[in-house]
Design a protein around this motif. Sequence first.
Motif, PDB file in Angstrom:
ATOM      1  N   ALA A   1     -67.824  58.227 -40.454  1.00  0.00           N
ATOM      2  CA  ALA A   1     -67.898  56.869 -41.009  1.00  0.00           C
ATOM      3  C   ALA A   1     -67.432  55.874 -39.957  1.00  0.00           C
ATOM      4  O   ALA A   1     -66.247  55.814 -39.629  1.00  0.00           O
ATOM      5  N   HIS A   2     -68.337  55.074 -39.448  1.00  0.00           N
ATOM      6  CA  HIS A   2     -68.015  54.145 -38.373  1.00  0.00           C
ATOM      7  C   HIS A   2     -67.349  52.867 -38.866  1.00  0.00           C
ATOM      8  O   HIS A   2     -66.682  52.180 -38.091  1.00  0.00           O
TER       9      HIS A   2
ATOM     10  N   VAL B   1     -64.625  64.543 -43.167  1.00  0.00           N
ATOM     11  CA  VAL B   1     -64.962  63.152 -42.879  1.00  0.00           C
ATOM     12  C   VAL B   1     -64.201  62.730 -41.629  1.00  0.00           C
ATOM     13  O   VAL B   1     -62.982  62.930 -41.536  1.00  0.00           O
ATOM     14  N   LEU B   2     -64.916  62.157 -40.680  1.00  0.00           N
ATOM     15  CA  LEU B   2     -64.314  61.561 -39.492  1.00  0.00           C
ATOM     16  C   LEU B   2     -64.409  60.054 -39.601  1.00  0.00           C
ATOM     17  O   LEU B   2     -65.321  59.525 -40.235  1.00  0.00           O
ATOM     18  N   THR B   3     -63.491  59.353 -38.952  1.00  0.00           N
ATOM     19  CA  THR B   3     -63.604  57.901 -38.900  1.00  0.00           C
ATOM     20  C   THR B   3     -62.851  57.387 -37.681  1.00  0.00           C
ATOM     21  O   THR B   3     -62.308  58.175 -36.901  1.00  0.00           O
ATOM     22  N   VAL B   4     -62.806  56.054 -37.529  1.00  0.00           N
ATOM     23  CA  VAL B   4     -62.394  55.474 -36.254  1.00  0.00           C
ATOM     24  C   VAL B   4     -60.954  54.964 -36.230  1.00  0.00           C
ATOM     25  O   VAL B   4     -60.455  54.596 -35.171  1.00  0.00           O
ATOM     26  N   SER B   5     -60.282  54.905 -37.382  1.00  0.00           N
ATOM     27  CA  SER B   5     -58.913  54.397 -37.390  1.00  0.00           C
ATOM     28  C   SER B   5     -58.160  54.912 -38.614  1.00  0.00           C
ATOM     29  O   SER B   5     -58.772  55.311 -39.613  1.00  0.00           O
TER      30      SER B   5
ATOM     31  N   LEU C   1     -76.393  70.161 -35.260  1.00  0.00           N
ATOM     32  CA  LEU C   1     -77.327  69.055 -35.380  1.00  0.00           C
ATOM     33  C   LEU C   1     -76.517  67.812 -35.667  1.00  0.00           C
ATOM     34  O   LEU C   1     -75.845  67.720 -36.676  1.00  0.00           O
ATOM     35  N   GLU C   2     -76.562  66.837 -34.755  1.00  0.00           N
ATOM     36  CA  GLU C   2     -75.803  65.618 -34.928  1.00  0.00           C
ATOM     37  C   GLU C   2     -76.731  64.536 -35.461  1.00  0.00           C
ATOM     38  O   GLU C   2     -77.794  64.300 -34.924  1.00  0.00           O
ATOM     39  N   THR C   3     -76.278  63.862 -36.516  1.00  0.00           N
ATOM     40  CA  THR C   3     -77.081  62.812 -37.100  1.00  0.00           C
ATOM     41  C   THR C   3     -76.263  61.552 -37.114  1.00  0.00           C
ATOM     42  O   THR C   3     -75.114  61.576 -37.494  1.00  0.00           O
ATOM     43  N   THR C   4     -76.837  60.454 -36.650  1.00  0.00           N
ATOM     44  CA  THR C   4     -76.059  59.239 -36.591  1.00  0.00           C
ATOM     45  C   THR C   4     -76.759  58.116 -37.303  1.00  0.00           C
ATOM     46  O   THR C   4     -77.970  58.064 -37.371  1.00  0.00           O
ATOM     47  N   GLY C   5     -75.954  57.185 -37.803  1.00  0.00           N
ATOM     48  CA  GLY C   5     -76.533  56.065 -38.531  1.00  0.00           C
ATOM     49  C   GLY C   5     -75.596  54.915 -38.494  1.00  0.00           C
ATOM     50  O   GLY C   5     -74.477  54.999 -38.069  1.00  0.00           O
TER      51      GLY C   5
ATOM     52  N   HIS D   1     -73.874  60.456 -38.801  1.00  0.00           N
ATOM     53  CA  HIS D   1     -73.155  59.251 -38.406  1.00  0.00           C
ATOM     54  C   HIS D   1     -73.439  58.094 -39.356  1.00  0.00           C
ATOM     55  O   HIS D   1     -74.584  57.685 -39.545  1.00  0.00           O
ATOM     56  N   ASP D   2     -72.399  57.571 -39.944  1.00  0.00           N
ATOM     57  CA  ASP D   2     -72.392  56.315 -40.695  1.00  0.00           C
ATOM     58  C   ASP D   2     -73.126  56.401 -42.028  1.00  0.00           C
ATOM     59  O   ASP D   2     -73.479  57.472 -42.502  1.00  0.00           O
ATOM     60  N   TYR D   3     -73.350  55.219 -42.636  1.00  0.00           N
ATOM     61  CA  TYR D   3     -73.668  55.195 -44.063  1.00  0.00           C
ATOM     62  C   TYR D   3     -75.112  55.529 -44.398  1.00  0.00           C
ATOM     63  O   TYR D   3     -75.398  55.962 -45.510  1.00  0.00           O
ATOM     64  N   ARG D   4     -76.058  55.324 -43.499  1.00  0.00           N
ATOM     65  CA  ARG D   4     -77.438  55.662 -43.833  1.00  0.00           C
ATOM     66  C   ARG D   4     -77.694  57.156 -43.760  1.00  0.00           C
ATOM     67  O   ARG D   4     -78.432  57.709 -44.565  1.00  0.00           O
TER      68      ARG D   4
END
Length: 532
Positions: free
Chosen positions: A229-230, A263-267, A528-532, A201-204
């Motif tokens: 990518a949030h 790649v997933l994203t929100v819009s 394995l889900e990783t978020t950032g 999840h996200d950039y980090r």
Amino acid sequence: MLVDNAVTGDSRVQKVARSAAEAGWDVILLGCSPTGQTQTWQLGQAEVRLVPFPQPLAKKRHEFRRVFRRGPLAYPPSGIAEHRAQWVRAWRADLGVRRAQFALAKRGGGPVPAGGARRLKLEEQAAALLKKWVSFRYWQLTSAQRSRRRLEGPIDRFYTWFWGAVQGDRSWRKLEPGLWDYELAFGPVIDQLAPDLIHAHDYRMIGVGARATVRARAAGKTVQLVWDAHEFLPGLSSATKRGRWLKAHVAHEREYAPFADVVLTVSEGLAEMLKESHGLAELPTVVMNAPDVTVRDRSTESGADEPVTDIRARCGLGPGTPLLAYSGGIAPVRGVDVMIDALPTLTDVHVALVSVPPGKRSTASIDTLLARAAKLGVADRVHLLPYVPHWQVSEFLSTADAAVSPLVHLTNHEIALSNKFFEYSQARLPMVVSDVRTMAATVRSTGQGEVFKAQDVQDYIRAVRAVLADPARYRAAYDRPGLLESWTWEAQARVLVDVYRRLLPGRPATAQPDVPGHLVTTGTQRTLETTG
């Protein structure tokens, strides 16, 4: 799944993990432990595991050194400043007790302290002088540190330019070495779990996920990488762009984005920008931040024992009092001050701010906003409320007369529909929204609210009055067939599950994808889900 936070406040991450587990995958969601100790709990059928996260590399080298040019008399940044300040406070406290003993002795209430009154007076004068000296040196230290922290001096700018020119996208290793702290905390755990799919999840966390993928494939294991990518990193607020932070994180994201299989994203707007900026072969798949409205067993979740409450009742207001709701964080870029500035004109309107983070009573931005309300004489009509669990937000807000989203113009605000937009919609609330591009266009097309010019108090007042004058007109927009159904997490979860199945065909077995909100399956495919 990988995330750079403690999970509890991140509704998107929680929804993704829960839905993946319901679809049959064995999900382990890794986050950062705020206590330094490993913590685990269940999120539906998913396991949340918070790992210890030391951050020694996050501290820049200059933070260990005294800056003579900016503060020649400053204490060194070794902790001695805090020690000296506390020592002076202790000395003055002792002198205060001795002064009180003299007063008692004069009234015959006790013995006279040793040293006499003259010595006590001299010590008090010396302590007062020392306090000023220590305070001055402490101020020089903190002032120099604040100035240095921005990393905007000539030497800092040269350093940033030099490493960017020499190393390109690899320059983040010099500019923001604290990103390695995530790798060193999460990398060994990921390798031990040996996942079939990593959801970063996200950039980090894209870097952590990409490096784990490379190591696994080099060892002969098949593993897929999903990057979620949030937000659009270059579009963060101007305050975040100061110094080298943004350049380092953009370089880090650019280096590892090509490693993602999907790649997933929100819009849709953000998908186009990501495709262009990273040269992606495919347009990212959109999974919107819609609310989870499915009835579920929440017994294992944080906040599960909290009953669903009523925002109007929490404010102590009857049904005849106009109430505007705002849900979310408060910061200058959120534009919430326009709601306060309008209250002297909207004399019968109350505002409810569902904005207090868990475990806190307030924040600096909230305090500033409340001080503004007090100065305008409208503090009695501003109600500050704590966050509620993400699955309760829409029901909690539903008794308000209207909801407000007053975002200012920033790139990330322009290109996506926010969480609160979908939560307001599921609450069937008329909306008053600023003219940020995507949200304004949606509201105008659906007719669910009014649009005002961002940060324009008079135009905001016009929009509020229009909505409050005929709320039924705007609520009727939600009767459009399929509108609210498409703005649910259940609809978005089907997109997510389809992506997983495309990456890992045939797994998990015996899935039941056609049961909305109940993607119950069997199988033990590990994710394995990783978020950032």
